[in-house]
Design a protein around this motif. Structure first.
Motif, short mmCIF file in Angstrom:
data_model
loop_
_atom_site.label_atom_id
_atom_site.label_comp_id
_atom_site.label_asym_id
_atom_site.label_seq_id
_atom_site.Cartn_x
_atom_site.Cartn_y
_atom_site.Cartn_z
N VAL A 50 0.82 -1.20 0.00
CA VAL A 50 0.00 0.00 0.00
C VAL A 50 0.87 1.27 0.00
O VAL A 50 0.43 2.34 0.37
CB VAL A 50 -0.93 0.03 1.24
CG1 VAL A 50 -1.99 1.11 1.10
CG2 VAL A 50 -1.63 -1.29 1.42
N GLY A 51 2.11 1.13 -0.41
CA GLY A 51 2.98 2.30 -0.49
C GLY A 51 2.51 3.26 -1.58
O GLY A 51 1.71 2.90 -2.45
N HIS A 62 3.37 -1.21 8.56
CA HIS A 62 4.68 -1.26 7.93
C HIS A 62 5.32 -2.60 8.27
O HIS A 62 5.39 -3.00 9.43
CB HIS A 62 5.58 -0.13 8.43
CG HIS A 62 6.92 -0.16 7.78
ND1 HIS A 62 8.04 -0.63 8.43
CD2 HIS A 62 7.31 0.17 6.53
CE1 HIS A 62 9.07 -0.57 7.60
NE2 HIS A 62 8.65 -0.09 6.44
N ILE A 63 5.74 -3.32 7.25
CA ILE A 63 6.37 -4.62 7.42
C ILE A 63 7.82 -4.47 6.94
O ILE A 63 8.08 -4.46 5.73
CB ILE A 63 5.65 -5.73 6.62
CG1 ILE A 63 4.14 -5.73 6.90
CG2 ILE A 63 6.28 -7.09 6.87
CD1 ILE A 63 3.76 -6.09 8.32
N PRO A 64 8.77 -4.33 7.87
CA PRO A 64 10.16 -4.10 7.46
C PRO A 64 10.72 -5.14 6.49
O PRO A 64 11.43 -4.79 5.56
CB PRO A 64 10.92 -4.11 8.79
CG PRO A 64 9.91 -3.70 9.80
CD PRO A 64 8.62 -4.32 9.32
N SER A 65 10.39 -6.41 6.67
CA SER A 65 10.93 -7.43 5.77
C SER A 65 10.35 -7.33 4.36
O SER A 65 10.93 -7.84 3.41
CB SER A 65 10.70 -8.83 6.34
OG SER A 65 9.32 -9.07 6.52
N TYR A 66 9.21 -6.67 4.21
CA TYR A 66 8.63 -6.44 2.88
C TYR A 66 9.12 -5.12 2.29
O TYR A 66 8.83 -4.81 1.14
CB TYR A 66 7.10 -6.39 2.94
CG TYR A 66 6.42 -7.71 3.27
CD1 TYR A 66 7.12 -8.90 3.38
CD2 TYR A 66 5.06 -7.74 3.46
CE1 TYR A 66 6.47 -10.09 3.68
CE2 TYR A 66 4.40 -8.92 3.76
CZ TYR A 66 5.11 -10.09 3.87
OH TYR A 66 4.46 -11.25 4.16
N VAL A 67 9.75 -4.31 3.11
CA VAL A 67 10.26 -3.00 2.72
C VAL A 67 9.13 -2.13 2.15
O VAL A 67 9.30 -1.42 1.17
CB VAL A 67 11.43 -3.11 1.71
CG1 VAL A 67 12.15 -1.79 1.57
CG2 VAL A 67 12.40 -4.20 2.12
N ASP A 68 7.97 -2.22 2.76
CA ASP A 68 6.83 -1.43 2.31
C ASP A 68 5.73 -1.47 3.37
O ASP A 68 5.82 -2.21 4.34
CB ASP A 68 6.27 -1.99 1.00
CG ASP A 68 5.60 -0.93 0.13
OD1 ASP A 68 5.29 0.18 0.65
OD2 ASP A 68 5.38 -1.20 -1.06
N TRP A 85 -4.45 -4.85 4.22
CA TRP A 85 -5.46 -5.90 4.34
C TRP A 85 -6.83 -5.27 4.10
O TRP A 85 -7.04 -4.09 4.36
CB TRP A 85 -5.44 -6.51 5.74
CG TRP A 85 -4.21 -7.28 6.04
CD1 TRP A 85 -4.04 -8.63 5.95
CD2 TRP A 85 -2.96 -6.77 6.53
NE1 TRP A 85 -2.77 -8.98 6.33
CE2 TRP A 85 -2.08 -7.85 6.68
CE3 TRP A 85 -2.48 -5.48 6.83
CZ2 TRP A 85 -0.78 -7.71 7.12
CZ3 TRP A 85 -1.17 -5.33 7.27
CH2 TRP A 85 -0.33 -6.44 7.41
N VAL A 86 -7.75 -6.06 3.60
CA VAL A 86 -9.13 -5.62 3.41
C VAL A 86 -9.99 -6.56 4.24
O VAL A 86 -9.76 -7.76 4.28
CB VAL A 86 -9.55 -5.69 1.92
CG1 VAL A 86 -11.00 -5.27 1.75
CG2 VAL A 86 -8.64 -4.80 1.08
N PHE A 109 -6.65 1.65 16.09
CA PHE A 109 -7.30 1.04 14.94
C PHE A 109 -7.65 2.09 13.88
O PHE A 109 -7.48 1.86 12.69
CB PHE A 109 -8.55 0.26 15.35
CG PHE A 109 -9.15 -0.50 14.21
CD1 PHE A 109 -8.56 -1.68 13.79
CD2 PHE A 109 -10.25 -0.02 13.56
CE1 PHE A 109 -9.08 -2.38 12.71
CE2 PHE A 109 -10.78 -0.72 12.48
CZ PHE A 109 -10.19 -1.90 12.06
N SER A 110 -8.12 3.26 14.32
CA SER A 110 -8.44 4.33 13.37
C SER A 110 -7.20 4.73 12.58
O SER A 110 -7.26 4.96 11.37
CB SER A 110 -8.99 5.55 14.09
OG SER A 110 -10.25 5.26 14.63
N SER A 111 -6.07 4.82 13.26
CA SER A 111 -4.83 5.17 12.59
C SER A 111 -4.43 4.10 11.58
O SER A 111 -4.05 4.41 10.45
CB SER A 111 -3.72 5.36 13.62
OG SER A 111 -2.49 5.56 12.98
N ALA A 112 -4.52 2.85 11.98
CA ALA A 112 -4.12 1.75 11.09
C ALA A 112 -5.06 1.59 9.91
O ALA A 112 -4.67 1.06 8.87
CB ALA A 112 -4.05 0.44 11.87
#
Length: 136
Positions: free
Chosen positions: A31-32, A62-68, A72-73, A100-103
């Motif tokens: 979602v970058g 943010h998932i560091p190992s995905y670098v992005d 999720w929906v 949750f609102s932030s995420a």
């Protein structure tokens, strides 16, 4: 046969989860700012078009190992709130309404792309390719 994200799989899974009082969540991809149009916007649109539920929401982390940033929906957000109220006694150390609102808030660029998206996420399997049976 590859079923993940096929239109009929989305429909079957989401409706059976929703009607059974469950919560449907699926990974929707990066979602970058530069990557969200790869699969995220079409995944969101596919689920939105296959359901009659107004309760389609997103969340990201943010998932560091995905670098992005990954997205999720989900369906049935109200059920999540209800279960949290019923099951969490006292203070939750990590999750609350603001967290949750932030995420679940997408950037303006991604929100605009999701709003404009008209494509569906389709999977062409080896079987459907070999038999020329690609159903939309």
């Amino acid at each position: 046969m590859y079923l993940l994200r096929a239109k009929y799989h989305f429909k079957l899974s989401s409706i059976s989860s929703y009607e059974g009082g469950g919560i449907f969540v699926t990974q929707a991809g990066p979602v970058g700012i530069f990557s969200h149009t790869e699969v995220f916007s079409s995944n969101y649109n596919t689920l939105r078009q296959l359901t009659t539920f107004a309760d389609v929401a997103t969340y990201t982390a943010h998932i560091p190992s995905y670098v992005d940033i990954w997205g999720w929906v989900m369906l049935n957000v109200e059920e999540i709130y209800l279960r949290m109220r019923q099951r969490i006694k006292g203070e939750n150390r990590y999750m609350d309404g603001k967290t949750f609102s932030s995420a679940s808030t997408l950037s303006k660029v991604v929100r605009n792309s999701v709003r404009r998206e008209n494509g569906l996420y389709l999977v062409i399997t080896e079987d459907s390719f070999e038999t020329n049976e690609i159903n939309i």
